[in-house]
Design a protein around this motif. Sequence first.
Motif: not given
Length: 449
Positions: A117-138
């Motif tokens: 939930d972005p409203a509760e933990d935006i930092a965790a969302v940022a980390v998860a988005a980076i994970m999607v970026g790395i996994a998606g690029a791979t």
Amino acid sequence: MSGQSANLGWRGYLPAGVRPYSEAAPLAALFLGVSSALPLTMIAATLTTRLAQAGIEKSTVTAFALTFLAYNFKWLWAPVIDVVKLPVIGRVGQRLSWLIVTAALAMLAIIYLGSLDPAEDIAAVAVAAIMVGIAGATFDVVIDAYRIELLEPEQLGVGSGMSQYGWRIGAATAGAVALVVAARTNWSIAYYVCSLFALFAVIVGLVMREPSRRQEPMALKGPLEAAKAYVSPLVEFFKRSGALLVLLFVLVHKIGDTLANLTFRLLFEDLGFTNDEIAFYDVSLGFFAFLIGIFIGGIVYSRLGMKKAVMLSLILMAVSNLSFAGLAAAGHSNWGMAGAIGFENFASGVGGVAVVAYLSALCNLQFTGTQFALLSAAASILGRFLTGTTAGSLIEAMGYVNFYLLTTLAAFPGVIMFWLMIRYGLVDRSLGTAGSIHTGDKEAGTPSG
């Protein structure tokens, strides 16, 4: 029906220009493209909408664009995909095993992002988005390598076009499905449902199996062999005749096009176009013009050959910038916008097929993932850097008309360089084994025409 048409089965009834699009490998490229679009869509427009609806500040939302950086640097870890054989699952084949594993990683990263939930933990969302970026690029590295090795040299043009069709369809469909599902349930379920789009690539792999042109990597027998394997793709490329000129061409050929493309919305805003007008002309009309350009590009590549097709596409992409100089001079004109958007997207469709096919043909089948990742990143990075650092100030200093005239001129060094490469035989001599008719002998023949 003639004997030749009878041998083709149902495809014999299709027009000759359409027939190559019905072959198994290009159709596989279409579905690979659908899956390729998924991760980037989930961290681009879809995540932006989700964050905005959660009340996240605009400065924070725009900062999430940094999650795309993995796509610019995917070549750094691409050698791992080319040379490392996965334990157990690697028995099904180098490309197929990596395709299954990276699809699973992309799905898991997307599901994890959706669960937060972005409203509760935006930092965790940022980390998860980076994970999607790395996994998606791979995942992208594997998909590109699989596509290139699956297609025969004469299919590279059509296959590149089908891949782009798939990417556009995948991005539009996944984005729409996410919005519709989120409106009726919640964002978490929307992300879970969209993660299933990764399975299109897996199904392709299971049906088509290991690409027939895949070349086995050398066995790694220690740190020294691993280091050698890591640098081998670059060493092999730079050993080719004219490699530096080829790389310089790849770096500069899209400068004018990229400079212009990333400023269109600024032009439309300053000319007073409404959101409805932009949606109709830029999004809808532009989308169909692009699809037509892709189709024509595949036919042009098949009929004229690689060299003439690339040269034609470079000229079209350069000249298309002039249409926006005309629009800027004319002011608020719906007909002017339709013509400029239609021509630019058509030229981009033709160019996307020819240039992507050429970049694919530059790859050596031993290092397909690494070399295509490097070339595709190099093709856009310079234009994006110049746009981010100079485009706005250039527009303010010289106005839109002169700016688009400048972008037209900036495109012609690439045209001239490619003409020189054709004239002195560097296009043929610099091709990798992916662009050769016989993979064992680069000089045996090419789809260059």
